[in-house]
Every structure is written in C-alpha cells, then in structure tokens.
Design a protein around this motif. Structure first.
Motif, PDB file in Angstrom:
ATOM      1  N   GLU A   1      61.749  65.584  -7.287  1.00  0.00           N
ATOM      2  CA  GLU A   1      61.202  64.992  -8.505  1.00  0.00           C
ATOM      3  C   GLU A   1      60.433  66.040  -9.313  1.00  0.00           C
ATOM      4  N   GLU A   2      59.641  66.860  -8.636  1.00  0.00           N
ATOM      5  CA  GLU A   2      58.890  67.919  -9.311  1.00  0.00           C
ATOM      6  C   GLU A   2      59.822  68.983  -9.859  1.00  0.00           C
TER       7      GLU A   2
ATOM      8  N   ILE B   1      60.128  70.150 -13.749  1.00  0.00           N
ATOM      9  CA  ILE B   1      60.018  71.556 -14.157  1.00  0.00           C
ATOM     10  C   ILE B   1      61.266  71.969 -14.938  1.00  0.00           C
ATOM     11  N   GLU B   2      62.456  71.564 -14.443  1.00  0.00           N
ATOM     12  CA  GLU B   2      63.697  71.893 -15.144  1.00  0.00           C
ATOM     13  C   GLU B   2      63.731  71.242 -16.529  1.00  0.00           C
ATOM     14  N   HIS B   3      63.262  70.010 -16.586  1.00  0.00           N
ATOM     15  CA  HIS B   3      63.192  69.296 -17.861  1.00  0.00           C
ATOM     16  C   HIS B   3      62.227  70.002 -18.821  1.00  0.00           C
ATOM     17  N   LEU B   4      61.098  70.432 -18.298  1.00  0.00           N
ATOM     18  CA  LEU B   4      60.116  71.169 -19.094  1.00  0.00           C
ATOM     19  C   LEU B   4      60.704  72.481 -19.596  1.00  0.00           C
ATOM     20  N   ILE B   5      61.417  73.196 -18.745  1.00  0.00           N
ATOM     21  CA  ILE B   5      62.045  74.466 -19.137  1.00  0.00           C
ATOM     22  C   ILE B   5      63.083  74.224 -20.222  1.00  0.00           C
ATOM     23  N   GLU B   6      63.878  73.165 -20.100  1.00  0.00           N
ATOM     24  CA  GLU B   6      64.883  72.839 -21.115  1.00  0.00           C
ATOM     25  C   GLU B   6      64.219  72.576 -22.471  1.00  0.00           C
ATOM     26  N   HIS B   7      63.136  71.813 -22.448  1.00  0.00           N
ATOM     27  CA  HIS B   7      62.411  71.521 -23.691  1.00  0.00           C
ATOM     28  C   HIS B   7      61.801  72.788 -24.287  1.00  0.00           C
TER      29      HIS B   7
END
Length: 118
Positions: A4-5, A9-15
């Motif tokens: 989940e974390e 983090i991957e979602h944050l990096i994509e954004h």
C-alpha cells in the motif's frame, strides 16, 4: 501494508513527473508568448520606421531645395541641411542616455512584463 505504501509512493512519483512535465510545457508557452510579443513589436516598429525614413528623406530634399531657393545655390542648400542634421546628431549624441537609451530600454521592459501587470 508495505504494498500500500509502495503504491502511494509510486502514485506520488507519477504526479510529481506530471507536474514537472506540465511546468516545462507552461514555461515553453510563456517563453514563446514573450518572444513573439517582443518580436512583433520590433517588426511593427521597423516597418513604421522604414516608412518614416522615406518621409524624412523626401522632407530633407524639400528643405534643401527650399533653403537653396533663398540662398541661390543648390549645393549650399544641401550643405545647410546637412549642417542642421549634424547639430541635431551632436545633441542626440551628447544626450543619448536620456533621450535614446533609457526610453528604448523602458519600452522593451514594459512590453516584456506587460502581461504580468494585468
């Protein structure tokens, strides 16, 4: 929990990557707009200056012949006209900072930052 974390983090990096790419595109558009504004201003001023140059040349010939009529010698009319322009040139040279350089710089800066004032 760890997956989940990782996803967050991957979602944050994509954004973050999207944000950086968007900012780069925005910067390109801003630079293109500023450049086109300055260049269009320069080109329009060149065209207007070109037209006024011809007005100036023909008015100078008219002035030279007008002076020549009163003096009686054509070449003296042209010399007198050249003398008038020489004096004007000296005055402009001595006051070039105040009369030429500063107004041109202010005009360019004003055009460059025009959108930011609105």
């Amino acid at each position: 929990m760890i997956t989940e974390e990782k996803e967050k983090i991957e979602h944050l990096i994509e954004h973050a990557e999207e944000y950086i790419n968007t900012r780069q595109e925005l910067l390109k558009l801003i630079v293109a707009e500023k450049t086109s504004t300055v260049l269009s201003s320069v080109m329009s001023n060149l065209i207007i200056s070109f037209i006024f140059f011809f007005v100036f040349v023909f008015a100078s010939f008219g002035l030279a012949y007008f002076i020549a009529e009163y003096i009686g010698k054509t070449y003296l009319g042209f010399i007198a006209t050249a003398g008038i322009y020489f004096v004007i040139g000296l005055l402009l040279h001595w006051n070039r900072e105040k009369l030429l350089r500063t107004p041109f710089m202010n005009s360019i800066i004003k055009n460059y930052f025009k959108d930011e004032q609105n």
